[in-house]
Design a protein around this motif. Structure first.
Motif, PDB file in Angstrom:
ATOM      1  N   GLU A  67     -63.430 -80.521 -78.417  1.00 21.07           N
ATOM      2  CA  GLU A  67     -64.733 -80.947 -78.940  1.00 21.07           C
ATOM      3  C   GLU A  67     -64.673 -82.387 -79.443  1.00 21.07           C
ATOM      4  O   GLU A  67     -65.623 -83.166 -79.250  1.00 21.07           O
ATOM      5  N   TRP A  68     -63.564 -82.745 -80.088  1.00 18.71           N
ATOM      6  CA  TRP A  68     -63.405 -84.126 -80.553  1.00 18.71           C
ATOM      7  C   TRP A  68     -63.427 -85.102 -79.373  1.00 18.71           C
ATOM      8  O   TRP A  68     -64.089 -86.144 -79.434  1.00 18.71           O
ATOM      9  N   ARG A  70     -64.740 -84.698 -76.375  1.00 19.98           N
ATOM     10  CA  ARG A  70     -66.101 -84.755 -75.841  1.00 19.98           C
ATOM     11  C   ARG A  70     -66.985 -85.642 -76.713  1.00 19.98           C
ATOM     12  O   ARG A  70     -67.680 -86.544 -76.220  1.00 19.98           O
ATOM     13  N   ASP A  71     -66.942 -85.405 -78.014  1.00 18.48           N
ATOM     14  CA  ASP A  71     -67.808 -86.158 -78.930  1.00 18.48           C
ATOM     15  C   ASP A  71     -67.431 -87.642 -78.945  1.00 18.48           C
ATOM     16  O   ASP A  71     -68.306 -88.507 -79.067  1.00 18.48           O
ATOM     17  N   GLN A  72     -66.143 -87.928 -78.835  1.00 17.27           N
ATOM     18  CA  GLN A  72     -65.713 -89.322 -78.813  1.00 17.27           C
ATOM     19  C   GLN A  72     -66.253 -90.031 -77.578  1.00 17.27           C
ATOM     20  O   GLN A  72     -66.701 -91.179 -77.651  1.00 17.27           O
ATOM     21  N   VAL A  74     -68.960 -89.257 -75.978  1.00 17.02           N
ATOM     22  CA  VAL A  74     -70.398 -89.465 -76.203  1.00 17.02           C
ATOM     23  C   VAL A  74     -70.614 -90.700 -77.067  1.00 17.02           C
ATOM     24  O   VAL A  74     -71.469 -91.545 -76.776  1.00 17.02           O
ATOM     25  N   ARG A  75     -69.819 -90.849 -78.134  1.00 20.44           N
ATOM     26  CA  ARG A  75     -69.933 -92.040 -78.992  1.00 20.44           C
ATOM     27  C   ARG A  75     -69.608 -93.318 -78.226  1.00 20.44           C
ATOM     28  O   ARG A  75     -70.148 -94.386 -78.530  1.00 20.44           O
TER      29      ARG A  75
END
Length: 482
Positions: A67-68, A70-72, A74-75
């Motif tokens: 999840e980290w 993926r979120d990174q 996206v950022r």
């Protein structure tokens, strides 16, 4: 006279045939500048090793890491970053571990529970029973003695003393891959029978030794089947206890393993995202770069493979920052379950590339560039016995020799995720890196920690991966299929 980074890049480009470097001539300078002067790779690496820690497949920590990542992405501007689930089975978490000698003196021991070890029935204090060196018939006669006991199952430790050879320094072929095991294995059928007898006897816990020296402990584990609680000891401590018992010195150990299985989510997850291609005819074709996100559970998986994950994330960020789109799409894939048999990359291949139904997608995948194993600079690539691909990679390597790249070698390497793609006819390659201390100290050990990896190497790795991905995405001709 000092040249700017872009000037050095431009000068180096003049040493390479123009036909070989098909991207815009200032791209390498931009990649170098971004990768050296505005890098985020160390922050990615720190998040994986210090914030999240070990990432055993199926564990909550692995899910957090996915999840980290993926979120990174996206950022970093990749709007389509996502998790892709695949069925793995139960996860595992270690809650508590005590491994001590309490007689004839007190001494903490260096030891770790194997992954997926069940809990002991509370704290066990007992004199170990040694089955090593006995035949299956002898062990069978000990069945009552083994019930509820601490059982030492391995011969005395012998130690891995050398790392694998470095192929980029040799003009002749060298042995590729990790050193062979140093512990004697004996007759396979006899070993299987002894294992079955021990498990059927119901010991309180089994202990085996590591091949690591200087307190280095190699620890794996299996999520298949049921077995007794299991602990791996540092070789020096294992040998000391075995010697004392053989000499008749009264020894007692205290062992307590507390763990739990994770069954609410039987999936593991791959992480994927795309940098879209811009060429109307080529944007449906894909260049894939990737690394495995999972690790074992004792160290923090720094060199195996947090560095690889941090590098491919940084390579994608660098490419996104260029302000110029590649002709083909560049995709990143982070795989789970590599340590259990390349399971995540195999799941991706099965779902997206395997079989007649996926022929079109398989044909559109130009190459897969993988990062694993080892650490340090990228010196070149294992070319998997493809001379045509080597000729292309040699041209792409030439302008990066000042960053430490040396040469590509014809040999192939096994036991990592590029094999999943090669199995369905996709050209897959893995780089050559530094092997000093990797096999004797880092690979699958309790000391695979933050200090094993240097920021300067991560920056070099990211520049190399970004450059090779850019070249593959913009080349007029596709790489030859294996």
């Amino acid at each position: 006279m000092r040249l700017s980074t872009a000037g050095v890049a431009a000068a180096l480009l003049l040493t390479v045939p123009a036909s070989a470097l098909l991207a815009q001539p200032d791209v390498l300078g931009k990649i170098r500048d971004e990768g050296l002067n505005r890098s985020k790779v160390q922050s990615y690496f720190s998040a994986l090793t210090d914030d999240i820690g070990p990432r055993l497949t199926g564990s909550p920590a692995y899910k957090r890491a996915a999840e980290w990542a993926r979120d990174q992405m996206v950022r970093d501007g990749f709007a389509d970053a996502k998790l892709e689930p695949w069925e793995f089975g139960r996860g595992w978490v270690l809650d508590k571990l005590v491994v001590e000698m309490v007689e004839p003196r007190y001494m903490p021991l260096i030891g770790y529970a194997e992954a997926w070890s069940p809990s002991t029935k509370g704290e066990i204090v007992a004199t170990p029973v040694i089955t090593a060196g006995r035949s299956s018939a002898e062990v069978t006669t000990m069945k009552d003695e083994l019930a509820g006991a601490i059982v030492m199952t391995a011969p005395d430790a012998a130690f891995i003393k050398e790392d694998r050879p470095q192929p980029s320094l040799s003009d002749r072929p060298v042995r590729i891959g990790q050193p062979p095991p140093v512990l004697p294995r004996g007759n396979a059928a006899d070993i299987r029978t002894i294992t079955e007898v021990i498990q059927a006897a119901g010991p309180a816990v089994t202990i085996r030794t590591s091949e690591g020296e200087h307190g280095t402990v190699f620890v794996l584990g299996s999520n298949r089947g049921e077995r007794p609680p299991a602990v791996v000891l540092a070789g020096e401590h294992y040998n000391m206890i075995a010697r004392m018992i053989r000499r008749g010195i009264p020894v007692k150990l205290r062992i307590n393993v507390q763990s739990h299985f994770v069954t609410d989510d039987l999936n593991s997850y791959n992480v994927v995202a795309n940098l879209a291609g811009a060429d109307a005819q080529l944007k449906s074709e894909v260049v894939l770069i990737g690394a495995h996100l999972d690790s074992w559970h004792t160290g923090t998986g720094a060199s195996d493979n947090a560095d690889g994950v941090a590098v491919v994330l940084e390579a994608m960020r660098i490419l996104k920052s260029l302000g110029a789109s590649p002709k083909r799409t560049i995709r990143v894939g982070l795989w789970g379950g590599e340590e259990q048999g390349l399971l995540g990359s195999k799941a991706y291949v099965k779902g997206h590339l395997e079989g007649d139904a996926n022929k079109s997608e398989r044909d559109k995948l130009v190459t897969y560039l993988n990062l694993d194993p080892a650490t340090g600079p990228i010196y070149g690539w294992y070319m998997q016995d493809s001379q045509p691909a080597k000729a292309i990679f040699d041209e792409w390597l030439a302008p990066l020799k000042d960053l430490g790249m040396r040469k590509n070698v014809m040999e192939g390497i096994g036991n990592t995720d590029h094999l999943s793609f090669r199995a369905v006819g996709v050209p897959g390659f893995n780089p050559i890196q530094e092997y000093h201390d990797y096999d004797v100290r880092m690979h699958h050990t309790n000391v695979d920690l933050y200090e094993r990896v240097q920021e300067k190497d991560l920056k070099q790795n990211a520049i190399v991966i970004a450059w090779f991905a850019w070249q593959a995405a913009n080349a007029a001709d596709r790489l030859p299929r294996p």
